[in-house]
Design an enzyme around this catalytic site. Structure first.
Site, PDB file in Angstrom:
ATOM      1  CB  SER A   1      -0.966  -0.064   1.189  1.00 11.70           C
ATOM      2  OG  SER A   1      -2.035   0.834   1.024  1.00 11.70           O
TER       3      SER A   1
ATOM      4  CG  HIS B   1      -5.655  -2.933   1.134  1.00 11.45           C
ATOM      5  ND1 HIS B   1      -5.285  -2.360  -0.069  1.00 11.45           N
ATOM      6  CD2 HIS B   1      -4.913  -2.300   2.089  1.00 11.45           C
ATOM      7  CE1 HIS B   1      -4.375  -1.422   0.145  1.00 11.45           C
ATOM      8  NE2 HIS B   1      -4.122  -1.383   1.444  1.00 11.45           N
TER       9      HIS B   1
ATOM     10  CG  ASP C   1      -7.447  -3.528  -2.206  1.00 11.96           C
ATOM     11  OD1 ASP C   1      -7.952  -2.781  -1.347  1.00 11.96           O
ATOM     12  OD2 ASP C   1      -6.225  -3.620  -2.405  1.00 11.96           O
TER      13      ASP C   1
END
Length: 243
Positions: free
Chosen positions: A68, A219, A191
């Protein structure tokens, strides 16, 4: 040091979500030196300040990777280092986290703004909501969100807000286009924070890099399915000539 991989975590949850992945990678290849390094604890909202600190603290000539926000920072640092970076891998990492006209496959700006406002008002509550979003789409979403929260560091409001502002400001498209080393970008099919469509958008931007979409994954797929993600990374490292 092509046998060394440094991983950067995502926003707010610390390094623990990447530990099972690091262990799985070491199990697949004991020669691979895997390190998880924390994100900078800065009040600055300028991504350059974060990159300056990472560049000063992280070893040179290694593989850089991240989850991320960590993946976005790794991408920028890889481009900055050029030939002094062995290669890049990102996990559930968008090129622009907040949508803009030229990159619509991202989080709605109003949604992001509301989340940031909530974080400013009540950081622990925002972190709990974030863990739920990270786990959305997992087979055991509630269990995964509890696992994410249980090992998270105590919320530091200033650092969390700075991290959100850095996340919103970054656009890694130019960095990924500039970096000529091997690249692997993994996305999750379910996600809740980075639309799966970002994978196709990246493929259109950079058709020559390795891109993978992990079906039915959240995610937080690095924590949810560490062995599967480790196998994909190990195959990429092997293909790139790491062995």
């Amino acid at each position: 040091m092509r046998d060394r991989l440094i991983l950067l975590p995502g926003w707010g949850l610390g390094t623990a979500p990447l530990q099972p992945l690091a262990d799985a990678l070491r199990g697949l290849d004991p020669r691979l030196n895997v390190q998880i390094e924390p994100l900078p604890l800065l009040d600055s909202i300028d991504p350059a300040d974060w990159l300056d600190q990472l560049d000063a603290e992280l070893a040179q000539d290694v593989w850089l990777g991240g989850w991320s926000l960590g993946g976005m920072l790794a991408a920028e640092l890889a481009a900055r280092r050029g030939e002094r970076c062995s290669g890049l891998l990102t996990m559930a990492s968008n090129l622009c986290f907040v949508a803009q006209p030229s990159w619509p496959a991202a989080m709605n700006a109003e949604t992001f703004g509301a989340f940031r406002q909530g974080c400013a008002a009540d950081a622990p509550a925002a972190l709990k909501r974030f863990a739920l979003l990270c786990a959305q789409g997992a087979a055991d979403a509630r269990g995964l969100s509890r696992q994410l929260l249980s090992a998270a560091p105590l919320p530091n409001s200033a650092a969390l807000l700075a991290g959100l502002d850095v996340l919103a400001a970054m656009d890694t498209r130019a960095a990924l286009q500039a970096f000529v080393g091997p690249q692997l970008h993994l996305f999750a099919g379910q996600d809740g924070l980075v639309p799966a469509g970002a994978a196709q958008a990246l493929l259109m931007l950079l058709p020559d890099v390795e891109i993978g979409l992990i079906d039915h994954a959240s995610h937080a797929f690095a924590l949810e399915r560490p062995h599967e993600i480790a196998a994909a990374i190990q195959a990429f490292l092997h293909e790139a000539g790491d062995d």
